[in-house]
Design a protein around this motif. Sequence first.
Motif, PDB file in Angstrom:
ATOM      1  N   MET A 155       6.890  -3.974  -4.069  1.00 34.55           N
ATOM      2  CA  MET A 155       6.099  -3.539  -2.927  1.00 34.55           C
ATOM      3  C   MET A 155       5.615  -2.109  -3.147  1.00 34.55           C
ATOM      4  O   MET A 155       5.953  -1.200  -2.389  1.00 34.55           O
ATOM      5  CB  MET A 155       6.923  -3.646  -1.648  1.00 34.55           C
ATOM      6  N   ASN A 156       4.826  -1.929  -4.162  1.00 36.10           N
ATOM      7  CA  ASN A 156       4.322  -0.590  -4.453  1.00 36.10           C
ATOM      8  C   ASN A 156       3.209  -0.176  -3.500  1.00 36.10           C
ATOM      9  O   ASN A 156       2.572   0.851  -3.697  1.00 36.10           O
ATOM     10  CB  ASN A 156       3.880  -0.488  -5.913  1.00 36.10           C
ATOM     11  N   TYR A 157       2.961  -0.938  -2.447  1.00 34.34           N
ATOM     12  CA  TYR A 157       1.996  -0.555  -1.427  1.00 34.34           C
ATOM     13  C   TYR A 157       2.633   0.384  -0.398  1.00 34.34           C
ATOM     14  O   TYR A 157       1.941   1.029   0.359  1.00 34.34           O
ATOM     15  CB  TYR A 157       1.487  -1.788  -0.672  1.00 34.34           C
ATOM     16  N   LEU A 158       3.956   0.406  -0.356  1.00 32.78           N
ATOM     17  CA  LEU A 158       4.673   1.109   0.705  1.00 32.78           C
ATOM     18  C   LEU A 158       5.405   2.337   0.183  1.00 32.78           C
ATOM     19  O   LEU A 158       5.842   2.367  -0.967  1.00 32.78           O
ATOM     20  CB  LEU A 158       5.703   0.168   1.335  1.00 32.78           C
ATOM     21  N   PRO A 159       5.593   3.329   1.059  1.00 32.08           N
ATOM     22  CA  PRO A 159       6.442   4.461   0.676  1.00 32.08           C
ATOM     23  C   PRO A 159       7.900   4.005   0.618  1.00 32.08           C
ATOM     24  O   PRO A 159       8.256   2.951   1.150  1.00 32.08           O
ATOM     25  CB  PRO A 159       6.223   5.460   1.815  1.00 32.08           C
ATOM     26  N   LEU A 160       8.744   4.782  -0.028  1.00 30.36           N
ATOM     27  CA  LEU A 160      10.152   4.423  -0.148  1.00 30.36           C
ATOM     28  C   LEU A 160      10.875   4.463   1.191  1.00 30.36           C
ATOM     29  O   LEU A 160      11.844   3.751   1.402  1.00 30.36           O
ATOM     30  CB  LEU A 160      10.838   5.344  -1.157  1.00 30.36           C
ATOM     31  N   SER A 161      10.411   5.319   2.100  1.00 27.19           N
ATOM     32  CA  SER A 161      10.984   5.395   3.447  1.00 27.19           C
ATOM     33  C   SER A 161       9.889   5.865   4.395  1.00 27.19           C
ATOM     34  O   SER A 161       8.805   6.251   3.970  1.00 27.19           O
ATOM     35  CB  SER A 161      12.169   6.365   3.486  1.00 27.19           C
ATOM     36  N   ASN A 162      10.221   5.873   5.684  1.00 26.96           N
ATOM     37  CA  ASN A 162       9.224   6.334   6.653  1.00 26.96           C
ATOM     38  C   ASN A 162       9.059   7.854   6.623  1.00 26.96           C
ATOM     39  O   ASN A 162       8.175   8.382   7.285  1.00 26.96           O
ATOM     40  CB  ASN A 162       9.565   5.846   8.063  1.00 26.96           C
ATOM     41  N   GLN A 163       9.869   8.540   5.851  1.00 23.43           N
ATOM     42  CA  GLN A 163       9.737   9.987   5.709  1.00 23.43           C
ATOM     43  C   GLN A 163       8.814  10.372   4.558  1.00 23.43           C
ATOM     44  O   GLN A 163       8.372  11.511   4.463  1.00 23.43           O
ATOM     45  CB  GLN A 163      11.121  10.621   5.482  1.00 23.43           C
ATOM     46  N   CYS A 189       3.105  -0.405  10.423  1.00 22.38           N
ATOM     47  CA  CYS A 189       2.263   0.625   9.809  1.00 22.38           C
ATOM     48  C   CYS A 189       2.527   1.988  10.436  1.00 22.38           C
ATOM     49  O   CYS A 189       2.593   3.002   9.748  1.00 22.38           O
ATOM     50  CB  CYS A 189       0.786   0.259   9.949  1.00 22.38           C
ATOM     51  N   ASP A 190       2.693   1.992  11.754  1.00 22.38           N
ATOM     52  CA  ASP A 190       2.966   3.241  12.460  1.00 22.38           C
ATOM     53  C   ASP A 190       4.296   3.847  12.010  1.00 22.38           C
ATOM     54  O   ASP A 190       4.405   5.058  11.844  1.00 22.38           O
ATOM     55  CB  ASP A 190       2.959   2.998  13.968  1.00 22.38           C
ATOM     56  N   ALA A 191       5.292   3.010  11.789  1.00 17.10           N
ATOM     57  CA  ALA A 191       6.608   3.502  11.373  1.00 17.10           C
ATOM     58  C   ALA A 191       6.545   4.213  10.026  1.00 17.10           C
ATOM     59  O   ALA A 191       7.319   5.128   9.768  1.00 17.10           O
ATOM     60  CB  ALA A 191       7.606   2.347  11.305  1.00 17.10           C
ATOM     61  N   PHE A 192       5.610   3.799   9.163  1.00 11.18           N
ATOM     62  CA  PHE A 192       5.482   4.408   7.839  1.00 11.18           C
ATOM     63  C   PHE A 192       4.293   5.358   7.736  1.00 11.18           C
ATOM     64  O   PHE A 192       3.950   5.816   6.656  1.00 11.18           O
ATOM     65  CB  PHE A 192       5.378   3.317   6.763  1.00 11.18           C
ATOM     66  N   ASN A 193       3.651   5.645   8.855  1.00  7.50           N
ATOM     67  CA  ASN A 193       2.492   6.555   8.895  1.00  7.50           C
ATOM     68  C   ASN A 193       1.389   6.116   7.933  1.00  7.50           C
ATOM     69  O   ASN A 193       0.785   6.930   7.234  1.00  7.50           O
ATOM     70  CB  ASN A 193       2.915   7.995   8.585  1.00  7.50           C
ATOM     71  N   ALA A 245       5.345   9.960   2.046  1.00  8.85           N
ATOM     72  CA  ALA A 245       3.916   9.632   2.163  1.00  8.85           C
ATOM     73  C   ALA A 245       3.646   8.306   1.454  1.00  8.85           C
ATOM     74  O   ALA A 245       4.389   7.895   0.567  1.00  8.85           O
ATOM     75  CB  ALA A 245       3.076  10.744   1.533  1.00  8.85           C
ATOM     76  N   ALA A 246       2.566   7.662   1.865  1.00  9.69           N
ATOM     77  CA  ALA A 246       2.166   6.412   1.207  1.00  9.69           C
ATOM     78  C   ALA A 246       1.854   6.704  -0.256  1.00  9.69           C
ATOM     79  O   ALA A 246       1.324   7.764  -0.593  1.00  9.69           O
ATOM     80  CB  ALA A 246       0.963   5.817   1.906  1.00  9.69           C
ATOM     81  N   PRO A 247       2.165   5.766  -1.146  1.00  8.79           N
ATOM     82  CA  PRO A 247       1.909   5.999  -2.564  1.00  8.79           C
ATOM     83  C   PRO A 247       0.413   6.100  -2.864  1.00  8.79           C
ATOM     84  O   PRO A 247      -0.396   5.421  -2.251  1.00  8.79           O
ATOM     85  CB  PRO A 247       2.519   4.787  -3.259  1.00  8.79           C
ATOM     86  N   ILE A 248       0.080   6.969  -3.790  1.00  8.81           N
ATOM     87  CA  ILE A 248      -1.297   7.126  -4.239  1.00  8.81           C
ATOM     88  C   ILE A 248      -1.314   6.800  -5.725  1.00  8.81           C
ATOM     89  O   ILE A 248      -0.525   7.347  -6.498  1.00  8.81           O
ATOM     90  CB  ILE A 248      -1.810   8.557  -3.989  1.00  8.81           C
ATOM     91  N   ARG A 249      -2.200   5.889  -6.088  1.00 13.06           N
ATOM     92  CA  ARG A 249      -2.279   5.473  -7.484  1.00 13.06           C
ATOM     93  C   ARG A 249      -3.667   5.774  -8.022  1.00 13.06           C
ATOM     94  O   ARG A 249      -4.635   5.853  -7.275  1.00 13.06           O
ATOM     95  CB  ARG A 249      -2.002   3.978  -7.604  1.00 13.06           C
ATOM     96  N   ALA A 250      -3.736   5.876  -9.332  1.00  6.01           N
ATOM     97  CA  ALA A 250      -5.037   6.067  -9.973  1.00  6.01           C
ATOM     98  C   ALA A 250      -5.903   4.846  -9.694  1.00  6.01           C
ATOM     99  O   ALA A 250      -5.410   3.730  -9.586  1.00  6.01           O
ATOM    100  CB  ALA A 250      -4.850   6.256 -11.473  1.00  6.01           C
ATOM    101  N   ASN A 251      -7.193   5.070  -9.598  1.00  9.52           N
ATOM    102  CA  ASN A 251      -8.113   4.000  -9.242  1.00  9.52           C
ATOM    103  C   ASN A 251      -9.325   4.059 -10.160  1.00  9.52           C
ATOM    104  O   ASN A 251      -9.890   5.123 -10.372  1.00  9.52           O
ATOM    105  CB  ASN A 251      -8.530   4.173  -7.781  1.00  9.52           C
ATOM    106  N   ILE A 252      -9.738   2.897 -10.665  1.00  7.02           N
ATOM    107  CA  ILE A 252     -10.893   2.877 -11.551  1.00  7.02           C
ATOM    108  C   ILE A 252     -12.184   2.496 -10.830  1.00  7.02           C
ATOM    109  O   ILE A 252     -13.260   2.578 -11.408  1.00  7.02           O
ATOM    110  CB  ILE A 252     -10.664   1.928 -12.743  1.00  7.02           C
ATOM    111  N   ASP A 253     -12.090   2.061  -9.575  1.00  4.25           N
ATOM    112  CA  ASP A 253     -13.286   1.699  -8.813  1.00  4.25           C
ATOM    113  C   ASP A 253     -14.035   2.955  -8.367  1.00  4.25           C
ATOM    114  O   ASP A 253     -13.430   3.848  -7.770  1.00  4.25           O
ATOM    115  CB  ASP A 253     -12.926   0.908  -7.556  1.00  4.25           C
ATOM    116  N   PRO A 254     -15.332   3.023  -8.625  1.00  3.05           N
ATOM    117  CA  PRO A 254     -16.095   4.158  -8.093  1.00  3.05           C
ATOM    118  C   PRO A 254     -16.230   4.036  -6.573  1.00  3.05           C
ATOM    119  O   PRO A 254     -16.458   2.937  -6.061  1.00  3.05           O
ATOM    120  CB  PRO A 254     -17.450   4.035  -8.785  1.00  3.05           C
TER     121      PRO A 254
END
Length: 140
Positions: A1-9, A103-107, A11-20
């Motif tokens: 589940m790399n879409y989610l942060p590890l905890s609600n404390q 979603c609110d719980a994880f900001n 930030a959401a994960p940010i990954r490199a993106n190749i889409d312009p």
Amino acid sequence: MNYLPLSNQDAAPIRANIDPWERDIPSLDTVIPLQSTAAYNTLDVIEPIVDEADFFEIMPDYAKNIITGFGRTVDIGGNQPKVAAGCLDINASVKGARFVRFCDAFNIPIITFVDVPGFLPGTAQEYEGTHGLGHVDRVK
């Protein structure tokens, strides 16, 4: 589940993106039918706009008239006109509400697509919608 942060404390994960970010998506010009009574698939709107078409739908077989899922760093929700004309019922409302609370719980920000004619009518929906949530006891 790399879409989610590890905890609600965290930030959401940010990954490199190749889409312009400025890419054209010609399919969006034709996905919505010209006739307002014709149905379309909301996934045909969501999948091309998310980064690298990376969308993970949550509970795809439950309350199919609403779509909830994860994109990259955002969560996405929207009603599904191909099921019950996108009309919301009790199950769709509960699914959507739980998704928003999660979603609110994880900001995590939410993108919402709305093309809904309203709520499913009927006394059964009214009764179950309130009684099923424990707000009203049935009068005998």
